[in-house]
Structures are given as structure tokens and as C-alpha cells.
Design a protein around this motif. Structure first.
Motif, PDB file in Angstrom:
ATOM      1  N   ARG A   1       1.487  -4.173   4.102  1.00 46.37           N
ATOM      2  CA  ARG A   1       0.151  -4.752   4.303  1.00 46.37           C
ATOM      3  C   ARG A   1      -0.990  -3.754   4.212  1.00 46.37           C
ATOM      4  O   ARG A   1      -2.112  -4.117   3.901  1.00 46.37           O
ATOM      5  N   VAL A   2      -0.713  -2.491   4.574  1.00 49.46           N
ATOM      6  CA  VAL A   2      -1.779  -1.512   4.745  1.00 49.46           C
ATOM      7  C   VAL A   2      -1.511  -0.298   3.866  1.00 49.46           C
ATOM      8  O   VAL A   2      -0.375   0.185   3.808  1.00 49.46           O
ATOM      9  N   GLU A   3      -2.547   0.169   3.230  1.00 48.16           N
ATOM     10  CA  GLU A   3      -2.413   1.385   2.440  1.00 48.16           C
ATOM     11  C   GLU A   3      -2.675   2.582   3.362  1.00 48.16           C
ATOM     12  O   GLU A   3      -3.789   2.777   3.841  1.00 48.16           O
ATOM     13  N   LEU A   4      -1.614   3.338   3.609  1.00 47.31           N
ATOM     14  CA  LEU A   4      -1.703   4.510   4.474  1.00 47.31           C
ATOM     15  C   LEU A   4      -1.450   5.761   3.645  1.00 47.31           C
ATOM     16  O   LEU A   4      -0.759   5.710   2.621  1.00 47.31           O
ATOM     17  N   SER A   5      -1.966   6.884   4.113  1.00 43.55           N
ATOM     18  CA  SER A   5      -1.759   8.142   3.394  1.00 43.55           C
ATOM     19  C   SER A   5      -0.276   8.502   3.399  1.00 43.55           C
ATOM     20  O   SER A   5       0.470   8.136   4.310  1.00 43.55           O
ATOM     21  N   ASP A   6       0.136   9.226   2.368  1.00 42.46           N
ATOM     22  CA  ASP A   6       1.531   9.660   2.284  1.00 42.46           C
ATOM     23  C   ASP A   6       1.905  10.512   3.493  1.00 42.46           C
ATOM     24  O   ASP A   6       3.023  10.418   3.999  1.00 42.46           O
ATOM     25  N   HIS A   7       0.961  11.329   3.940  1.00 42.65           N
ATOM     26  CA  HIS A   7       1.223  12.198   5.094  1.00 42.65           C
ATOM     27  C   HIS A   7       1.476  11.371   6.355  1.00 42.65           C
ATOM     28  O   HIS A   7       2.416  11.644   7.106  1.00 42.65           O
ATOM     29  N   LEU A   8       0.658  10.344   6.577  1.00 36.52           N
ATOM     30  CA  LEU A   8       0.840   9.491   7.749  1.00 36.52           C
ATOM     31  C   LEU A   8       2.134   8.695   7.639  1.00 36.52           C
ATOM     32  O   LEU A   8       2.877   8.561   8.616  1.00 36.52           O
TER      33      LEU A   8
END
Length: 180
Positions: free
Chosen positions: A85-92
Motif C-alpha cells: 500500500r505504501v511506498e517506503l524507502s529501501d532503507h526503511l
């Protein structure tokens, strides 16, 4: 500490090792389990907020039913829902995946994998140091998820101040019931 574009601050201090005895291992395990559960409930709240965006109006029964369904899911299932659902950073995402792995290891294999460590002081101290690292990991994950969650909840008028006020009300209700 920074995870992707999130700046994580104000984690609770992690206690120092005092004696390294068996009871202290159990105490640190309990604190690590507590913070793992906090991170998991933060995910529940985050998923709930996103699910509410999909619904027009819910009555109390529908709200409770939706929450119960989300709350019954595991950390891994909740994280899977967020990833879709959510685009999160690769790091997160990497941090949250690591949190999931460590949470599952803590819940299912920690004592089994460290059984021999438990038998002497040096081993118990090593166990406690691992638990201190997990406590920090889970607190950082909890804060990161809370930051993301608040962005969505603000759409519904829920702010940090509102949450603090509600927590104070619930604490007062607890104290009233306890003193009755």
C-alpha cells in the motif's frame, strides 16, 4: 538516528547491566518483548489508518470489527500489507524486514539458541547485550512506524496532542478503577 528520510529521536534509555544473573536476563528479555510488541501495535495502527482511508463512514461496530481483523495479524502479515500500500524507502524497508526477523527470533528461538550461554556469567552478559541491541532496534522501528502513521492519522484529525490527551484520560480511568 536516521532511517531513510525519517529522523528517529527520543528512544527510551536502555538500562545498563547490573549483575548478569538469570533474573536480569529475564528482565531484559521482557523489555525486548515489550518493545517488539509496541512496534507490532504501531504497525496495526498504521494499517488501520490506511484501511480507514478506503472506507467512507464506519459505525462503531464496523470500526471494531475492522480493528479486530487487523489486530489479529502477525508482524509479518502487517508489514506485507504496508509494502503493498505504501511506498517506503529501501532503507526503511530493510530496517523493518530486519525487525521482523529479529522479532520472530526473539519470540521463537532466543532461549533455545542461547541455552549454553545461560549457564555462566559471561554467556548471560552476552545474552543481555544482544537483548539491549534488540530493545534499541524495536524502539527505533516503533518510532519510525509511528511517524509514518501520524501522517495518515492527521487526515482524520488525530495528532500527537490528541493521542497524549486520550492516553491521559485512559490513565485516569485506570487509576479511578484501581482506587474504587
Amino acid at each position: 538516528m536516521k532511517i531513510g528520510d525519517l529522523n528517529i529521536q527520543d528512544i527510551n534509555p536502555i538500562p545498563e547491566i547490573e549483575t548478569g544473573d538469570e533474573k536480569e536476563v529475564y528482565a531484559f528479555y521482557g523489555l525486548a518483548a515489550f518493545h517488539a510488541q509496541c512496534a507490532e501495535k504501531a504497525l496495526v495502527n498504521f494499517v488501520m489508518a490506511y484501511r480507514l482511508l478506503d472506507n467512507k463512514v464506519l459505525d462503531q461496530e464496523q470500526w471494531l470489527e475492522l480493528y479486530a481483523g487487523i489486530n489479529s495479524k502477525t508482524f509479518g502479515r502487517l508489514l506485507g500489507q504496508i509494502k503493498t500500500r505504501v511506498e517506503l524507502s529501501d532503507h526503511l524497508l530493510a530496517h523493518l524486514d530486519h525487525t521482523l526477523t529479529k522479532r520472530n527470533w526473539l519470540a521463537h528461538d532466543f532461549y533455545y539458541d542461547r541455552a549454553n550461554h545461560f549457564l555462566d556469567l559471561d554467556g548471560r552478559i552476552a545474552m543481555i547485550k544482544e537483548l539491549q541491541e534488540l530493545i534499541e532496534l524495536f524502539q527505533v522501528s516503533d518510532r519510525a512506524i509511528e511517524q509514518l502513521s501520524l501522517k495518515v492519522w492527521s487526515y482524520f484529525g488525530v495528532t500527537e496532542e490528541w493521542i497524549e490527551k486520550e492516553m491521559a484520560i485512559q490513565h485516569e480511568e485506570y487509576l479511578s478503577g484501581k482506587n474504587a
